[in-house]
Design a protein around this motif. Structure first.
Motif, PDB file in Angstrom:
ATOM      1  N   THR A  93      -6.199  -5.498 -10.257  1.00 46.91           N
ATOM      2  CA  THR A  93      -7.493  -4.819 -10.418  1.00 46.91           C
ATOM      3  C   THR A  93      -8.599  -5.748  -9.953  1.00 46.91           C
ATOM      4  OG1 THR A  93      -7.736  -5.638 -12.680  1.00 46.91           O
ATOM      5  CG2 THR A  93      -6.704  -3.457 -12.408  1.00 46.91           C
ATOM      6  N   GLY A  94      -9.779  -5.194  -9.810  1.00 48.44           N
ATOM      7  CA  GLY A  94     -10.946  -5.989  -9.459  1.00 48.44           C
ATOM      8  C   GLY A  94     -11.464  -5.658  -8.064  1.00 48.44           C
ATOM      9  N   SER A  95     -12.643  -6.160  -7.774  1.00 45.59           N
ATOM     10  CA  SER A  95     -13.317  -5.819  -6.520  1.00 45.59           C
ATOM     11  C   SER A  95     -12.644  -6.420  -5.287  1.00 45.59           C
ATOM     12  CB  SER A  95     -14.784  -6.269  -6.572  1.00 45.59           C
ATOM     13  OG  SER A  95     -14.860  -7.674  -6.739  1.00 45.59           O
ATOM     14  N   SER A  96     -11.794  -7.426  -5.452  1.00 47.52           N
ATOM     15  CA  SER A  96     -11.080  -8.030  -4.324  1.00 47.52           C
ATOM     16  C   SER A  96      -9.603  -7.652  -4.294  1.00 47.52           C
ATOM     17  CB  SER A  96     -11.210  -9.562  -4.370  1.00 47.52           C
ATOM     18  OG  SER A  96     -12.550  -9.940  -4.188  1.00 47.52           O
ATOM     19  N   SER A  97      -9.168  -6.810  -5.197  1.00 49.70           N
ATOM     20  CA  SER A  97      -7.762  -6.443  -5.314  1.00 49.70           C
ATOM     21  C   SER A  97      -7.289  -5.618  -4.116  1.00 49.70           C
ATOM     22  CB  SER A  97      -7.538  -5.648  -6.600  1.00 49.70           C
ATOM     23  OG  SER A  97      -6.259  -5.037  -6.605  1.00 49.70           O
ATOM     24  N   ILE A  98      -6.260  -6.119  -3.416  1.00 49.68           N
ATOM     25  CA  ILE A  98      -5.650  -5.366  -2.325  1.00 49.68           C
ATOM     26  C   ILE A  98      -5.078  -4.063  -2.868  1.00 49.68           C
ATOM     27  CG2 ILE A  98      -3.777  -5.353  -0.617  1.00 49.68           C
ATOM     28  CD1 ILE A  98      -6.145  -7.216   0.120  1.00 49.68           C
ATOM     29  N   LYS A  99      -4.378  -4.133  -3.977  1.00 45.27           N
ATOM     30  CA  LYS A  99      -3.777  -2.940  -4.584  1.00 45.27           C
ATOM     31  C   LYS A  99      -4.836  -1.886  -4.883  1.00 45.27           C
ATOM     32  CE  LYS A  99      -0.950  -1.455  -8.556  1.00 45.27           C
ATOM     33  NZ  LYS A  99      -1.666  -0.204  -8.714  1.00 45.27           N
ATOM     34  N   SER A 100      -5.913  -2.284  -5.532  1.00 43.69           N
ATOM     35  CA  SER A 100      -6.969  -1.333  -5.889  1.00 43.69           C
ATOM     36  C   SER A 100      -7.626  -0.732  -4.652  1.00 43.69           C
ATOM     37  CB  SER A 100      -8.035  -2.009  -6.755  1.00 43.69           C
ATOM     38  OG  SER A 100      -7.537  -2.285  -8.034  1.00 43.69           O
ATOM     39  N   ALA A 101      -7.885  -1.556  -3.645  1.00 39.48           N
ATOM     40  CA  ALA A 101      -8.555  -1.054  -2.438  1.00 39.48           C
ATOM     41  C   ALA A 101      -7.665  -0.072  -1.685  1.00 39.48           C
ATOM     42  CB  ALA A 101      -8.943  -2.224  -1.534  1.00 39.48           C
ATOM     43  N   VAL A 102      -6.408  -0.432  -1.484  1.00 43.95           N
ATOM     44  CA  VAL A 102      -5.505   0.449  -0.742  1.00 43.95           C
ATOM     45  C   VAL A 102      -5.316   1.760  -1.486  1.00 43.95           C
ATOM     46  CG1 VAL A 102      -3.136   0.744   0.101  1.00 43.95           C
ATOM     47  CG2 VAL A 102      -4.330  -1.412   0.478  1.00 43.95           C
ATOM     48  N   GLU A 103      -5.187   1.705  -2.799  1.00 39.38           N
ATOM     49  CA  GLU A 103      -4.946   2.904  -3.594  1.00 39.38           C
ATOM     50  C   GLU A 103      -6.226   3.662  -3.944  1.00 39.38           C
ATOM     51  OE1 GLU A 103      -2.544   1.622  -6.900  1.00 39.38           O
ATOM     52  OE2 GLU A 103      -0.772   1.343  -5.631  1.00 39.38           O
ATOM     53  N   SER A 104      -7.372   3.231  -3.435  1.00 37.37           N
ATOM     54  CA  SER A 104      -8.640   3.893  -3.747  1.00 37.37           C
ATOM     55  C   SER A 104      -8.745   5.283  -3.112  1.00 37.37           C
ATOM     56  CB  SER A 104      -9.820   3.032  -3.304  1.00 37.37           C
ATOM     57  OG  SER A 104      -9.855   2.927  -1.881  1.00 37.37           O
ATOM     58  N   ASN A 105      -8.002   5.521  -2.048  1.00 40.92           N
ATOM     59  CA  ASN A 105      -7.959   6.819  -1.381  1.00 40.92           C
ATOM     60  C   ASN A 105      -6.495   7.087  -1.068  1.00 40.92           C
ATOM     61  OD1 ASN A 105      -8.072   9.044   0.293  1.00 40.92           O
ATOM     62  ND2 ASN A 105      -9.598   8.187   1.680  1.00 40.92           N
ATOM     63  N   ARG A 106      -5.771   7.601  -2.035  1.00 43.87           N
ATOM     64  CA  ARG A 106      -4.305   7.684  -1.953  1.00 43.87           C
ATOM     65  C   ARG A 106      -3.796   8.695  -0.944  1.00 43.87           C
ATOM     66  NH1 ARG A 106      -1.526   5.607  -7.252  1.00 43.87           N
ATOM     67  NH2 ARG A 106       0.242   6.519  -6.173  1.00 43.87           N
ATOM     68  N   THR A 107      -4.639   9.609  -0.471  1.00 46.70           N
ATOM     69  CA  THR A 107      -4.208  10.555   0.565  1.00 46.70           C
ATOM     70  C   THR A 107      -4.712  10.157   1.948  1.00 46.70           C
ATOM     71  OG1 THR A 107      -6.113  12.027   0.344  1.00 46.70           O
ATOM     72  CG2 THR A 107      -4.190  12.470  -1.095  1.00 46.70           C
ATOM     73  N   LEU A 108      -5.386   9.018   2.045  1.00 47.43           N
ATOM     74  CA  LEU A 108      -5.971   8.560   3.314  1.00 47.43           C
ATOM     75  C   LEU A 108      -6.793   9.682   3.951  1.00 47.43           C
ATOM     76  CD1 LEU A 108      -2.928   6.538   4.704  1.00 47.43           C
ATOM     77  CD2 LEU A 108      -4.915   5.663   3.447  1.00 47.43           C
ATOM     78  N   SER A 109      -7.636  10.268   3.130  1.00 47.33           N
ATOM     79  CA  SER A 109      -8.518  11.373   3.546  1.00 47.33           C
ATOM     80  C   SER A 109      -7.743  12.577   4.075  1.00 47.33           C
ATOM     81  CB  SER A 109      -9.550  10.885   4.557  1.00 47.33           C
ATOM     82  OG  SER A 109     -10.386   9.916   3.959  1.00 47.33           O
ATOM     83  N   GLY A 110      -6.597  12.838   3.464  1.00 49.34           N
ATOM     84  CA  GLY A 110      -5.850  14.045   3.754  1.00 49.34           C
ATOM     85  C   GLY A 110      -4.698  13.926   4.731  1.00 49.34           C
ATOM     86  N   ILE A 111      -4.438  12.738   5.286  1.00 48.97           N
ATOM     87  CA  ILE A 111      -3.330  12.614   6.246  1.00 48.97           C
ATOM     88  C   ILE A 111      -2.018  12.228   5.579  1.00 48.97           C
ATOM     89  CG2 ILE A 111      -4.839  12.105   8.197  1.00 48.97           C
ATOM     90  CD1 ILE A 111      -3.874   9.170   7.976  1.00 48.97           C
TER      91      ILE A 111
END
Length: 135
Positions: A83-101
């Motif tokens: 977790t946190g503002s630098s977390s790779i996991k959190s950033a990648v999972e922030s848009n789990r559908t990659l805007s619908g693709i």
């Protein structure tokens, strides 16, 4: 049907939400750390009937400054945090559908934390496994 390039670009877009982290959807000729490189590992076809779902496995390699720097290790530790503002996991999972693709994605694990040499330079790096479900 999602293309490999579109999925990579979507992951790169999610990673771009981390302040100061450089990334693109292609393998760069040169890097200027901190940098995240997204590479496909494998594609598992036919995960559902009539080619409904494919599983795309990516490695996200995060590279930071010199391996002997305490600052580099602190920076990489923050990227490895769940977790946190630098977390790779959190950033990648922030848009789990990659805007619908994609149907879904997740960062399943972090591995290979340590020194890596690119050209003549030693860096500190870690790898993250990203699993994407798409058709």
């Amino acid at each position: 049907m999602a293309s490999l390039a579109a999925i990579r670009d979507g992951i790169a877009t999610n990673l771009a939400t981390i302040s100061g982290l450089r990334t693109t959807g292609h393998i760069p000729g040169q890097i200027n750390p901190p940098y995240a490189i997204i590479t496909p590992d494998s594609i598992d076809y036919h995960k559902a009937f009539a080619n409904g779902i494919n599983t795309y496995n990516f490695t996200i390699t995060v590279i930071v400054g010199q391996a002997d720097s305490r600052t580099a290790q602190s920076t990489l530790d923050a990227y490895c945090s769940p977790t946190g503002s630098s977390s790779i996991k959190s950033a990648v999972e922030s848009n789990r559908t990659l805007s619908g693709i994609a149907y879904d994605l997740m960062v399943s694990d972090m591995r290979n934390y340590g020194s890596t040499t690119i050209g003549e330079t030693t860096y500190l790096a870690a790898e993250f496994n990203c699993v994407v479900q798409a058709n």
